[in-house]
Design a protein around this motif. Structure first.
Motif, PDB file in Angstrom:
ATOM      1  N   ASP A 334       0.819  -1.202   0.000  1.00 46.34           N
ATOM      2  CA  ASP A 334       0.000   0.000   0.000  1.00 46.34           C
ATOM      3  C   ASP A 334       0.860   1.262   0.000  1.00 46.34           C
ATOM      4  OD1 ASP A 334      -2.121  -1.741   0.056  1.00 46.34           O
ATOM      5  OD2 ASP A 334      -2.489  -1.517   2.212  1.00 46.34           O
ATOM      6  N   GLY A 335       1.912   1.269   0.819  1.00 47.49           N
ATOM      7  CA  GLY A 335       2.826   2.401   0.819  1.00 47.49           C
ATOM      8  C   GLY A 335       3.590   2.501  -0.493  1.00 47.49           C
ATOM      9  N   GLY A 336       3.938   1.336  -1.060  1.00 50.48           N
ATOM     10  CA  GLY A 336       4.608   1.334  -2.361  1.00 50.48           C
ATOM     11  C   GLY A 336       3.732   1.908  -3.451  1.00 50.48           C
ATOM     12  N   ARG A 337       2.422   1.641  -3.378  1.00 51.54           N
ATOM     13  CA  ARG A 337       1.496   2.217  -4.362  1.00 51.54           C
ATOM     14  C   ARG A 337       1.487   3.743  -4.265  1.00 51.54           C
ATOM     15  NH1 ARG A 337      -2.597  -0.287  -6.796  1.00 51.54           N
ATOM     16  NH2 ARG A 337      -2.750  -1.927  -5.190  1.00 51.54           N
ATOM     17  N   ILE A 338       1.565   4.257  -3.033  1.00 50.97           N
ATOM     18  CA  ILE A 338       1.583   5.711  -2.852  1.00 50.97           C
ATOM     19  C   ILE A 338       2.851   6.303  -3.463  1.00 50.97           C
ATOM     20  CG2 ILE A 338       1.655   7.543  -1.125  1.00 50.97           C
ATOM     21  CD1 ILE A 338      -0.118   5.776   0.642  1.00 50.97           C
TER      22      ILE A 338
END
Length: 389
Positions: A334-338
């Motif tokens: 999820d943080g990587g998507r951001i």
């Protein structure tokens, strides 16, 4: 510890070989405490898909049982009479090369150092345990973490030994150990174009198998990282993260330490999220500083990768480079998507070189990566991105 008479008898016929008569993950427990062996046996008996294949009370017996039983997973205590876990480890791996060994140790600096040394000698993972049998019996977190790791690593070992026979359906009694996310390999992976903005920070997230991967990465890339700060979240308890930072500093030739609250980032420095604290970044005038907190665990983890990645994206945007290494679950996705949506770049370790392709696999299948590479190529890519500074 409570002493008991040695127990080396496997609980199934040794001649059958692992998995020959059952699809369950075969586990051997090695601890000089009969109380702890009994607790772990009960937990495993209550969990579908797992089965105790033997138990013993010292390292010499563990080598013998490994040779006869060849289990998928061995849980190995460090401090035992006659032969301790670190001494026994090479013999266990020689007797049963396919076995995944989980080191079990109490939370002391000495044991953290021994556990990380064991990882460099071939152990697959570690689990911190309370310092008494009573503490272990009452620790739901220890039970959850142990069973999750046994299942994830046992699945990997069983696949390598016997193919990918499905586990029996889980029942409610196993709910304390949710199955770790292991991404299937045979899916088409969509890649994003990498950022055209030169990265101004390197952020790395990892879990199971992560220490070995980090050692490799920083031994090979340290000389190229003098112009940017490096932030790392590795799922680890207190004491362990301090030792990890020290080892990364020695391998890379760069200053490396646990991050401190309010500390300003410096180029050419490595900052490791301390155990039991999320590590985020925040603006501090013209500088960037570390912010530590003990907000609730994310994906059962504190520190977690997602909070760090989110803060990196907020500050560095398209100049963010995130790397997700081996680990179970999907922390970092999820943080990587951001980061990716902010125009930054995410690279993930491939399945073949990951101990568990959970975290990097989740990122790859989410379509947020600009590359899904073997560890060696991740090292060369990092060097290429930063080496010209």
């Amino acid at each position: 510890m409570v002493q008991a008479a040695p127990s080396t008898q496997p609980t199934r016929p040794a001649a059958a070989g692992p998995g020959a008569a059952t699809s369950a993950i075969q586990v051997v427990m090695v601890d000089d405490s009969a109380v702890i062996r009994g607790l772990v046996k009960r937990w495993i008996d209550e969990t579908d898909g797992l089965e105790i294949a033997g138990s013993c009370s010292n390292g010499k017996q563990a080598i013998d049982v490994a040779a006869r039983v060849k289990p998928h997973v061995m849980i190995l205590d460090i401090e035992m009479p006659e032969m301790d876990g670190l001494e026994a480890l090479p013999g266990i791996l020689k007797a049963s090369p396919g076995t995944k060994v989980i080191m079990a140790s109490t939370l002391t600096l000495r044991n953290a150092d021994i556990s990380l040394k064991a990882l460099s000698l071939g152990a697959t993972d570690y689990v911190p345990k309370p310092d008494s049998a009573r503490g272990i019996a009452g620790s739901n977190e220890f039970r959850r973490e142990l069973l999750v790791k046994v299942r994830a690593l046992g699945t990997t070992a069983r696949r390598a030994m016997h193919g990918s026979a499905p586990l029996p359906t889980q029942r409610a009694a196993a709910s304390a150990a949710p199955a770790a996310a292991v991404a299937p390999a045979a899916q088409q992976i969509a890649l994003r174009k990498p950022s055209t903005v030169p990265p101004r920070i390197l952020a790395i997230g990892s879990s199971t198998g992560g220490p070995q991967a980090l050692f490799d990465v920083f031994e090979k890339t340290g000389a190229s990282l003098k112009a940017v700060p490096v932030v790392i979240t590795q799922h680890m308890p207190p004491s362990f993260t301090k030792i990890l930072a020290e080892k990364l500093g020695k391998l890379s030739g760069l200053p490396a330490k646990e991050g401190e609250h309010g500390e300003r980032l410096q180029a050419g420095h490595i900052y490791v999220a301390p155990g039991d604290y999320h590590m985020r970044l925040k603006k501090d005038g013209p500088s960037v500083a570390i912010a530590l907190d003990q907000e609730p665990p994310v994906h059962f983890c504190r520190p977690a990768v997602d909070p760090m990645f989110e803060s990196v994206a907020a500050i560095f945007g398209a100049a963010s480079l995130g790397v997700v290494l081996t680990g179970m679950g999907h922390d970092g996705r999820d943080g990587g998507r951001i980061i990716a949506d902010a125009g930054g770049t995410i690279y993930a370790q491939d399945e073949a070189t990951s101990v568990v392709w959970g975290m990097p696999g989740a990122c790859a299948q989410a379509g947020i990566c600009s590359g899904v590479y073997p560890l060696e190529k991740i090292c060369s890519t990092i060097t290429r991105q930063f080496g010209g500074r």
